[in-house]
Design an enzyme around this catalytic site. Structure first.
Site, PDB file in Angstrom:
ATOM      1  N   CYS A  38     -11.364 -34.152 -46.941  1.00  0.00           N
ATOM      2  CA  CYS A  38     -10.305 -34.327 -47.936  1.00  0.00           C
ATOM      3  C   CYS A  38     -10.613 -33.779 -49.338  1.00  0.00           C
ATOM      4  CB  CYS A  38      -9.768 -35.747 -47.963  1.00  0.00           C
ATOM      5  SG  CYS A  38     -10.982 -37.008 -48.218  1.00  0.00           S
TER       6      CYS A  38
ATOM      7  N   ARG B 293     -23.465 -27.500 -53.968  1.00  0.00           N
ATOM      8  CA  ARG B 293     -23.498 -27.110 -52.559  1.00  0.00           C
ATOM      9  C   ARG B 293     -23.779 -28.319 -51.672  1.00  0.00           C
ATOM     10  NH1 ARG B 293     -27.663 -23.196 -51.551  1.00  0.00           N
ATOM     11  NH2 ARG B 293     -26.603 -21.771 -52.976  1.00  0.00           N
ATOM     12  N   SER B 294     -23.135 -29.445 -52.024  1.00  0.00           N
ATOM     13  CA  SER B 294     -23.308 -30.652 -51.211  1.00  0.00           C
ATOM     14  C   SER B 294     -22.664 -30.431 -49.850  1.00  0.00           C
ATOM     15  CB  SER B 294     -22.656 -31.842 -51.908  1.00  0.00           C
ATOM     16  OG  SER B 294     -21.256 -31.678 -51.910  1.00  0.00           O
TER      17      SER B 294
END
Lengths: 320, 320
Positions: free
Chosen positions: B152, B187-188
């Site tokens: 989401c 950049r999780s």
């Protein structure tokens, strides 16, 4: 990979035809003329005896008639052209005129263009209109009721870029090219230089290239300048193009090709020259490619005619 | 010019709030729930005792109730969480669930996330959904009737970029970011990396930056690759940012500010961190600035819930 194999690969880029882009405007124009008591009259003045100009004049005539205009082509001698222009200026039954240039091919052509009255200058080449455009003045009056006329080929290119999604409608009117970089290869007085000014006034960073040098047209960070400034630019065409979201070409030469390797991946490329300035392999790099623009230009010319008629109606009201 | 004076200059840039962008979706969601026989049920599972998570859970509850959902917050011990997830999986009256992470703050959280059944994973974090996203697989079935769920927060960022006019609708669906360059600072696994993949799959050239290095996500010239590839990139953050049309930040630090001087004139900047990653002077450089994105994320979560319900209805038909 061989050339043949690489051509077989389907790319994401699309070719967009001028007729597709013009449709919205020709529909609007046709609706507008259908509501008028009689067809507006457009006169074409041809004085150069050039068969190519004749066929262009015939094409303008065909299009304008199909959209509800009355078109009359008058072929006159060069020496009689100025008088014919004044006759049209004074003739109330004439709503607009086009002079097919070049006639003399020198400064006299510019003089002749200025003979066309402000009220009938559908091409928007009168000094007043051109100067308004360079100074980002968009109205003829203080009440902002009469819109200024924009030269029709640069205007067509603006409408094309709007269609292609380059203008961002979330930004304020007049700022909608903020963040876009454009390279224009052509700096003619009729198209290239006014186009650079128009796009920079709308917020773009514009590199204007001709055979001599590259100039930068811009309104600065945050677009804090009200109109564009022009500065010399030390970048190469390759550097400019590779940072550009849009590349517009107008080189009147059959042998000229804009180097495809200068096109940034996914850039939008538009050619307004009658010659084909992009090689076929540009479709491997560009996201949207418009190979020619003439049909949109003619639509703008007829749209300008309708606007001139509106302006003169407003003028009459003011005097009443 | 003094700082005060320069702040007084009106720039062309605009701030766009997440609530404005979310409106279209919340309207659609409200309309959809109003047509259902009963409010869909969303369960929130809170097991971390964190007051910040509690207040976020309460906010999700308030929003979902206002849009026609039945929301139930269940507070359980960490040790009881897995069992509670399975209870929800098996309970036909529950249509979707959110687990508020971090719980353990380590790999066990990823394990727990995978316990949520495919049919109720409104956050789109199930491996199947994430893997579909990375491989640019947009449907769950061969008949292309059931759309895959997209995580989401990345989905919210896609919708935000659509709203901001970064997607070009003239290009084919799936190619609409062709020509756009994006830098993402984060950049999780939850947001930054999936977002880079999503945008590159949609045609963008994406620089993904974290503290260690910069990676390039792209589909090549002409977007001839069906899904993105990732390559190491030797450019600096400054170089990447200065060539980017869009900069997205998600740095979870109150002291971090993205350097305004790296922002290209007129670029679009979006911050999804709960902290303010851009300094106020970014408005001098950016054309559109979205300071936070949470409200769009919640809308996407509820939209995903409705999509899961549609998918399961289609599934029942197939079995019938």
């Amino acid at each position: 990979m061989s050339t043949l194999a690489s051509q077989a690969v389907k790319t994401a880029g699309k070719t967009i035809l001028a007729s597709t882009i013009a449709k919205r405007f020709t529909d609007e124009i046709q609706l507008a003329t259908s509501k008028l008591p009689k067809p507006p009259k457009l006169v074409g003045l041809l004085a150069n005896g050039d068969p190519a100009a004749k066929s262009y004049a015939d094409y303008t005539g065909k299009t304008s008639k199909s959209l509800g205009f009355d078109y009359e082509l008058r072929q006159v001698d060069k020496e009689a052209l100025e008088e014919e222009i004044y006759k049209c200026n004074e003739d109330d039954s004439v709503n607009g005129m086009i002079v097919y240039f070049p006639v003399y091919g020198d400064h006299q052509d510019q003089y002749l263009q200025q003979c066309v009255s402000l009220d009938k200058d559908v091409e928007g080449l009168n000094f007043k209109y051109v100067s308004n455009m360079y100074h980002n003045i968009r109205y003829m009056d203080e009440k902002h009721e009469k819109k200024s006329i924009v030269p029709c080929t640069p205007l067509a290119l603006v409408k094309i870029l709007e269609y292609l999604g380059i203008y961002n409608p979330l930004l304020n009117y007049g700022d909608r090219l903020y963040g876009k970089t454009v390279t224009i290869v052509n700096r003619s007085e009729i198209v290239g230089r006014p186009l650079a000014a128009l796009l920079a006034n709308d917020g773009a960073t514009v590199y204007s290239a001709d055979v001599n040098n590259i100039q930068l047209y811009e309104r600065g960070d945050g677009l804090t300048l009200k109109k564009h400034r022009v500065v010399e630019c030390s970048k190469t065409l390759e550097e400019c193009a590779k940072s550009s979201d849009v590349i517009v070409t107008g080189v009147p030469s059959a042998s000229y090709k804009f180097p495809t390797e200068y096109v940034k991946r996914g850039a939008v490329v538009v050619n307004f020259s009658f010659e084909k300035n992009f090689a076929d392999d540009v479709k491997q790099k560009a996201s949207l490619y418009v190979p020619s623009t003439g049909k949109v230009t003619i639509a703008m010319l007829l749209r300008n005619l309708l606007r001139l008629m509106e302006n003169s109606k407003k003028g009459e009201k003011d005097q009443a």
